[in-house]
Motif scaffolding. Structure first.
Motif, PDB file in Angstrom:
ATOM      1  N   GLN A   7      46.190 -66.293 -34.565  1.00 22.03           N
ATOM      2  CA  GLN A   7      45.558 -65.564 -33.462  1.00 22.03           C
ATOM      3  C   GLN A   7      46.137 -65.975 -32.108  1.00 22.03           C
ATOM      4  OE1 GLN A   7      41.379 -66.341 -33.879  1.00 22.03           O
ATOM      5  NE2 GLN A   7      41.240 -65.355 -35.876  1.00 22.03           N
ATOM      6  N   LEU A   8      46.300 -67.284 -31.917  1.00 24.86           N
ATOM      7  CA  LEU A   8      46.815 -67.775 -30.638  1.00 24.86           C
ATOM      8  C   LEU A   8      48.275 -67.377 -30.439  1.00 24.86           C
ATOM      9  CD1 LEU A   8      45.187 -71.328 -30.476  1.00 24.86           C
ATOM     10  CD2 LEU A   8      44.554 -69.292 -29.169  1.00 24.86           C
ATOM     11  N   GLU A  57      49.693 -64.623 -31.484  1.00 24.63           N
ATOM     12  CA  GLU A  57      49.673 -63.222 -31.057  1.00 24.63           C
ATOM     13  C   GLU A  57      49.353 -63.112 -29.569  1.00 24.63           C
ATOM     14  OE1 GLU A  57      50.386 -60.471 -32.608  1.00 24.63           O
ATOM     15  OE2 GLU A  57      50.549 -61.113 -34.702  1.00 24.63           O
ATOM     16  N   LEU A  58      48.448 -63.963 -29.108  1.00 26.72           N
ATOM     17  CA  LEU A  58      47.997 -63.909 -27.715  1.00 26.72           C
ATOM     18  C   LEU A  58      49.024 -64.490 -26.751  1.00 26.72           C
ATOM     19  CD1 LEU A  58      45.648 -63.431 -25.635  1.00 26.72           C
ATOM     20  CD2 LEU A  58      44.917 -65.783 -26.164  1.00 26.72           C
ATOM     21  N   PRO A  94      44.645 -69.849 -39.533  1.00 23.35           N
ATOM     22  CA  PRO A  94      44.147 -68.589 -38.970  1.00 23.35           C
ATOM     23  C   PRO A  94      44.060 -68.615 -37.448  1.00 23.35           C
ATOM     24  CG  PRO A  94      42.827 -69.248 -40.866  1.00 23.35           C
ATOM     25  CD  PRO A  94      43.688 -70.419 -40.518  1.00 23.35           C
ATOM     26  N   VAL A  95      43.686 -69.768 -36.889  1.00 23.94           N
ATOM     27  CA  VAL A  95      43.594 -69.898 -35.435  1.00 23.94           C
ATOM     28  C   VAL A  95      44.983 -69.846 -34.811  1.00 23.94           C
ATOM     29  CG1 VAL A  95      42.834 -71.379 -33.536  1.00 23.94           C
ATOM     30  CG2 VAL A  95      41.451 -71.210 -35.616  1.00 23.94           C
ATOM     31  N   LYS A 114      46.289 -63.622 -41.455  1.00 28.06           N
ATOM     32  CA  LYS A 114      46.920 -62.335 -41.179  1.00 28.06           C
ATOM     33  C   LYS A 114      47.871 -62.471 -39.990  1.00 28.06           C
ATOM     34  CE  LYS A 114      44.390 -60.809 -44.451  1.00 28.06           C
ATOM     35  NZ  LYS A 114      45.023 -60.687 -45.796  1.00 28.06           N
ATOM     36  N   ARG A 115      49.069 -61.941 -40.132  1.00 28.37           N
ATOM     37  CA  ARG A 115      50.088 -62.065 -39.097  1.00 28.37           C
ATOM     38  C   ARG A 115      50.992 -60.838 -39.143  1.00 28.37           C
ATOM     39  NH1 ARG A 115      54.181 -66.354 -42.172  1.00 28.37           N
ATOM     40  NH2 ARG A 115      55.133 -64.726 -43.451  1.00 28.37           N
TER      41      ARG A 115
END
Length: 351
Positions: free
Chosen positions: A82-83, A85-86, A78-79, A117-118
């Motif tokens: 998120q990273l 995407e950033l 999950p991390v 989620k992606r």
């Protein structure tokens, strides 16, 4: 000099990434990222790394990685999502060691990683990073997803049959055994020493997500096919290393000579896959203890004439070829270096 960053610096894979990068002649460790150990030095986190790098773990921001060429994500899935995407377009290359982008097919991903989620667009940009099989895709890749440790062993095991010989495999049944480091540093009762020592623990007896990613990848590679690929996974009492035993059933005729020639030919240009005869040494191989500390994967293919099956055995160090070493190998190719750069260490035995 390639400036490298490691996020998840306090984990087991993160520690091995730090170890490998600091010994790499063409890489410089420029950034350590994390969330729970902000301000701590590598030597505080990893007892084997008594290094004064002038670095401490820092929060991960766009500004913090602005000067990084390759960012290794040794973080939970999950991390990593998120990273990614950033930071996907903020550094030249991201190499993700988690399962966030290993499975391309959305429905299959959602089944095995329901909490990750992606976006489909980002998932499609990730290259599944088995260097031996996608070497031509890596030089232009900005996003590389490193296979799971079991998945690496399985992909190496099955690719010569499907991609090489083009066989139709009716059924593949996999038995996988891994040391405790495969579970990371998360505290679970079953991993406490009184329960883990001497154990053969069936923690995933009816399925494993690494088998799903292998089937997904090989299906996209085509040529041959696999009707059914299932896996049972067991935790054993050693710390590093894993062994997969793939029992393959096919109606197509194949001999021991066919198998030996196919595997030798398929991997003749790939120094990190050692095709072995199981009786070539004083101890039977593949054996995880014969690859510990190295980036090698040992593989043996056997024809079981009586059983009407092919048996493929593969052993590797789950923290090196199954994680950090393979990540560095992929990064080497991405930046135009010989893939063995910084990875020529021989196995340590006994371990």
């Amino acid at each position: 000099m390639i400036r490298a960053g490691v996020v998840g610096a306090s984990g087991l894979a993160g520690g091995d990434l730090i170890r490998l990068i600091t010994q790499h002649p063409e890489m410089e460790l420029a950034f350590l990222g994390g969330s729970s150990n902000i301000g701590r030095r590598p030597a505080e986190l990893h007892a084997n790394l008594r290094l004064d790098l002038g670095l401490t773990v820092q929060p991960v921001t766009e500004e913090a990685v602005a000067d990084v060429d390759v960012l290794f994500l040794a973080t939970p899935a999950p991390v990593s999502a998120q990273l990614s995407e950033l930071l996907a377009d903020k550094v030249a290359a991201i190499v993700d060691l988690s399962g966030a982008y290993r499975i391309r097919t959305p429905e299959l991903h959602d089944r095995w990683y329901p909490k990750v989620k992606r976006t489909t667009d980002l998932a499609d940009r990730y290259v599944y990073g088995v260097p031996e099989l996608v070497k031509d895709q890596l030089p232009d890749a900005r996003l590389i997803s490193i296979p799971g440790c079991y998945a690496t062993a399985l992909t190496v095991s099955l690719a010569p049959l499907t991609l090489g010989l083009g066989l139709h495999l009716k059924t593949v049944v996999v038995d996988g055994k891994s040391g405790s480091s495969g579970g990371g540093l998360q505290l679970r009762t079953a991993d406490l020493h009184p329960f883990r020592s001497g154990a053969i623990a069936p923690y995933a007896p009816t399925g494993h997500r690494h088998a799903a990613e292998v089937a997904d990848f090989l299906e996209r590679g085509k040529q041959g096919s696999i009707d059914s690929l299932t896996m049972s996974a067991y935790g054993v009492s050693h710390v590093r290393g894993l062994l997969t035993s793939a029992y393959v059933f096919t109606d197509e005729p194949v001999t021991q000579r066919d198998l030996q020639r196919a595997y030798t030919r398929f991997y003749k240009e790939h120094r990190f896959v050692r095709v072995r005869r199981h009786n070539e040494t004083l101890i039977p191989v593949p054996d995880p203890q014969a690859v510990l500390g190295s980036n090698f994967c040992d593989v043996t293919a056997l024809h079981d004439e009586e059983g009407g099956r092919i048996v493929v055995l593969a052993a590797l160090d789950n923290l090196v070829k199954g994680a950090a070493g393979q990540a560095v190998q992929a990064a080497n190719i991405r930046f135009g270096l010989p893939e063995e750069t910084g990875l020529t260490m021989q196995p340590v035995m006994p371990a």
